[in-house]
Design a protein around this motif. Structure first.
Motif, mmCIF file in Angstrom:
data_model
loop_
_atom_site.group_PDB
_atom_site.id
_atom_site.type_symbol
_atom_site.label_atom_id
_atom_site.label_comp_id
_atom_site.label_asym_id
_atom_site.label_seq_id
_atom_site.Cartn_x
_atom_site.Cartn_y
_atom_site.Cartn_z
ATOM 1 N N VAL A 35 0.843 -1.187 0.000
ATOM 2 C CA VAL A 35 0.000 0.000 0.000
ATOM 3 C C VAL A 35 0.871 1.227 0.000
ATOM 4 C CG1 VAL A 35 -1.811 1.245 1.211
ATOM 5 C CG2 VAL A 35 -1.722 -1.250 1.349
ATOM 6 N N LYS A 36 0.493 2.247 -0.776
ATOM 7 C CA LYS A 36 1.287 3.467 -0.831
ATOM 8 C C LYS A 36 0.645 4.569 -0.028
ATOM 9 C CE LYS A 36 3.854 2.847 -5.075
ATOM 10 N NZ LYS A 36 4.333 3.461 -6.293
ATOM 11 N N ILE B 206 4.574 1.084 1.825
ATOM 12 C CA ILE B 206 4.506 0.434 3.133
ATOM 13 C C ILE B 206 4.070 -1.010 2.921
ATOM 14 C CG2 ILE B 206 3.419 0.423 5.399
ATOM 15 C CD1 ILE B 206 2.924 3.403 5.088
ATOM 16 N N PRO B 207 4.876 -1.971 3.351
ATOM 17 C CA PRO B 207 4.470 -3.373 3.216
ATOM 18 C C PRO B 207 3.127 -3.613 3.908
ATOM 19 C CG PRO B 207 6.777 -3.210 3.836
ATOM 20 C CD PRO B 207 6.209 -1.835 3.950
ATOM 21 N N ASP C 40 -2.803 1.370 10.569
ATOM 22 C CA ASP C 40 -1.559 2.102 10.786
ATOM 23 C C ASP C 40 -0.401 1.109 10.898
ATOM 24 O OD1 ASP C 40 -2.809 4.588 10.863
ATOM 25 O OD2 ASP C 40 -3.244 4.409 13.017
ATOM 26 N N VAL C 41 0.814 1.612 10.692
ATOM 27 C CA VAL C 41 1.993 0.767 10.896
ATOM 28 C C VAL C 41 2.049 0.354 12.360
ATOM 29 C CG1 VAL C 41 4.517 0.668 10.841
ATOM 30 C CG2 VAL C 41 3.280 1.862 9.027
ATOM 31 N N MET C 42 2.228 -0.926 12.600
ATOM 32 C CA MET C 42 2.169 -1.440 13.971
ATOM 33 C C MET C 42 3.394 -1.026 14.783
ATOM 34 S SD MET C 42 0.541 -5.262 13.467
ATOM 35 C CE MET C 42 1.331 -5.644 11.911
ATOM 36 N N ILE D 215 9.847 -4.251 11.038
ATOM 37 C CA ILE D 215 9.263 -2.904 11.010
ATOM 38 C C ILE D 215 10.287 -1.875 11.481
ATOM 39 C CG2 ILE D 215 7.500 -1.413 12.046
ATOM 40 C CD1 ILE D 215 5.647 -3.873 12.133
ATOM 41 N N GLN D 216 11.070 -2.242 12.492
ATOM 42 C CA GLN D 216 12.088 -1.312 13.005
ATOM 43 C C GLN D 216 13.158 -1.041 11.951
ATOM 44 O OE1 GLN D 216 12.013 0.263 16.125
ATOM 45 N NE2 GLN D 216 13.546 1.464 15.045
#
Length: 412
Positions: free
Chosen positions: A2-3, A10-11, A21-23, A73-74
């Motif tokens: 998704v962009k 963003i994966p 949202d990004v976790m 993610i980090q």
């Protein structure tokens, strides 16, 4: 994938299925679906007993941290932050951040029939960017799987691809000590696999193998384990003598310098003929075209001069002494320092008469006097003063009578 508004990719598996949202703290339910901790906790606190994504009734409302995803993610966040603050930043591409694709490839590696293809794709992924390599190293279990493959698989293709991937990611592996000790375990065949690469594969793979060996030499124990592998030192010297590829020769020289710190390894290296090999490299006309190679050759000689066997062989080889003298003030500051240190150790510190005679015949006095007039470092200047004593000349009177109009002296 998704962009987001800034064209940042963003994966999909980085987003919480509830908040999108990004976790920040990914946790997994018994259904295997991962959510952000705060979102799923709120869902459960509201009295729900189902998985939001699958609507399955939960056998238990307990969840476990997804450390693997959290690390990915980090790494992605750190990479993104660096790109956004870089003056030449560019949009983040799918290829650089396709963690879901990477995880699928890792899963496919469990299938013997798909392993070679998966390894090939992971090599391509790792070769694209540092970010990709960091992402791979952040995945729990990847490095142990690769080490296990290298030590246990049959088949040249699998070994070659594993070596390529380990070579690509080696500098991004956080626990380098653990990596080295695992690779060097006696019950594994990892070093044997690297040795096999040295003997029969392409130049590119040989470089990968040699660089990995150097990377593993993290302490005296590791250096000895590598150097005392049957046939390995001989094969490294054979590569240096027979190959014409300068990149491979430099890699071999770097590896030899790294693993030869223990005294017994230095002696072994001398007995195997390293001095004649590097003297040949130093004397060849084209060797002077590579400053870094010349510096490494001189470093090998300096290392050899720290043991009696090395000093004796260098001292008895007038061609070697002449080649060392010739490089003083001709290549680089580093090359000059290695050259002077070797000559000082053999001729002054241990008073090798044959070496002193060879130094005189090689016009060593002129070189030392030129060195004294150059802007060299204090340690090099002191060694030059000591070397002057070999010629029984008072350095002060010699310098005062020497033609100070000499020009084109390279500073050391």
């Amino acid at each position: 994938m998704v962009k987001d508004d800034l064209c940042i990719t963003i994966p999909s598996d980085f987003r919480c299925p509830i908040s999108l949202d990004v976790m920040k703290s990914p946790v997994s339910l018994c259904t295997g679906v991962t959510y952000d901790r705060s979102s799923i906790q709120k869902w459960l606190d509201n009295g729900n007993n189902t998985c939001p994504a699958t609507m399955q009734v939960l056998q238990t409302k307990e969840f476990v941290p997804n450390h693997n995803l959290h690390r990915l993610i980090q790494i992605w966040s750190d990479s993104l932050r660096q790109r956004l603050h870089s003056p030449d930043s560019s949009p983040v591409s799918d290829s650089a951040l396709s963690s879901d694709h990477v995880l699928r490839l890792l899963k496919r590696m469990e299938d013997d029939k798909l392993r070679a293809d998966s390894l090939s794709r992971l090599v391509s992924f790792a070769a694209q960017s540092v970010e990709n390599r960091r992402l791979l190293c952040g995945i729990d279990g990847l490095v142990p799987v690769l080490v296990d493959l290298l030590g246990n698989v049959d088949g040249d293709v699998l070994i070659a691809q594993t070596v390529r991937l380990l070579h690509l990611i080696r500098n991004e592996i956080e626990d380098k000590e653990r990596f080295a000790k695992t690779m060097l375990k006696s019950d594994r065949n990892c070093i044997s696999s690297l040795l096999l690469i040295l003997r029969k594969e392409t130049v590119e793979l040989k470089i990968c193998s040699v660089n990995l060996l150097e990377h593993l030499a993290i302490d005296a124990e590791a250096k000895i384990a590598i150097a005392e592998t049957d046939g390995l030192m001989q094969d490294l010297l054979k590569l240096m003598n027979s190959e014409n590829d300068s990149a491979l020769i430099e890699s071999v020289l770097s590896c030899l310098i790294s693993i030869s710190m223990p005294k017994r390894i230095k002696i072994k290296l001398v007995h195997l003929g390293v001095i004649k090999s590097v003297t040949k490299l130093l004397s060849e006309p084209n060797s002077s075209s590579s400053i870094s190679m010349t510096e490494k050759v001189l470093k090998v000689l300096e290392t050899a001069s720290t043991v009696r066997e090395g000093r004796t062989e260098i001292g008895e080889d007038s061609a070697c002494i002449a080649a060392i003298v010739q490089k003083v003030l001709k290549v680089s500051n580093t090359a000059t320092e290695h050259s002077v240190t070797t000559l000082w150790s053999i001729c002054y510190l241990f008073r090798d008469e044959k070496a002193a005679e060879a130094l005189t015949k090689a016009n060593g006095l002129t070189k030392i006097l030129l060195l004294m007039q150059s802007n060299c470092s204090a340690p090099v200047r002191q060694m030059a003063r000591d070397l002057l004593k070999i010629f029984r000349i008072n350095s002060k009177s010699c310098l005062s009578s020497y033609d100070t109009k000499t020009t084109h002296i390279m500073p050391c």
